[in-house]
Write an enzyme that holds these catalytic residues in place. Sequence first.
Site, PDB file in Angstrom:
ATOM      1  CE  LYS A   1      -7.247   1.814   6.977  1.00  0.00           C
ATOM      2  NZ  LYS A   1      -6.161   2.873   6.482  1.00  0.00           N
TER       3      LYS A   1
ATOM      4  CD  GLU B   1      -2.384   1.468   2.831  1.00  0.00           C
ATOM      5  OE1 GLU B   1      -2.905   2.417   3.218  1.00  0.00           O
ATOM      6  OE2 GLU B   1      -2.379   0.417   3.458  1.00  0.00           O
TER       7      GLU B   1
END
Length: 210
Positions: free
Chosen positions: A133, A41
Amino acid sequence: MSEILQKIKDQKIVPLFYNESFEVSKNIVKALYEAGIRVIEYTNRGHQALENFTKLKEISHTEFPGLLLGIGTVKNIKEMDDYAHAKADFIITPVISEALVKHALEKNLLLIPGCFTPSDINIAHQNGLTLVKIFPADALGKNYIKSVQPVFPGMNFMPTGGIHAETEDISEWLNGGAIAAGLGSSLIGKDINEEELTLKTKKLLQQLNQ
């Protein structure tokens, strides 16, 4: 979703970082890739983020084959569209809203939204998303996922925020129901040497997969 979900599960960690310099960013990706990382990421946390990300995606097919490179810290639809245009493999947000989820679904974008409360998780669940998340994870604690998991069958959880790049800490999250942990500054410090990063990450992956 299945390919990235499986890769995240197998990898058990998802490194995340941002650096203003493209060259430094490229070297960090290279160091992680050489350690065996295939999901990264890059975070939208600076003026050069979009330009750097676009360049990283342009070279990834030849220099980092098989790498899934996503963008994090996306907070609105315009940013989502910008990074979709830059061919992000997935988009991670620190927050969740019906508008963001519906836009991602309409555009066929792989969204991993940031959730904090059961109400947040429910928005993702009701819209058919299967990975969220949990952020900021350290504010919720390691028992949180185990507590909410039975309410959301089929949902997968990736805690991020305040997690140490140490086998014991990550294993506690995994044992508590997480499929992987997002690792930022605890893995990729400001002054980290790329060779050290490769060795540190490779060792961590080996220990987690023992």
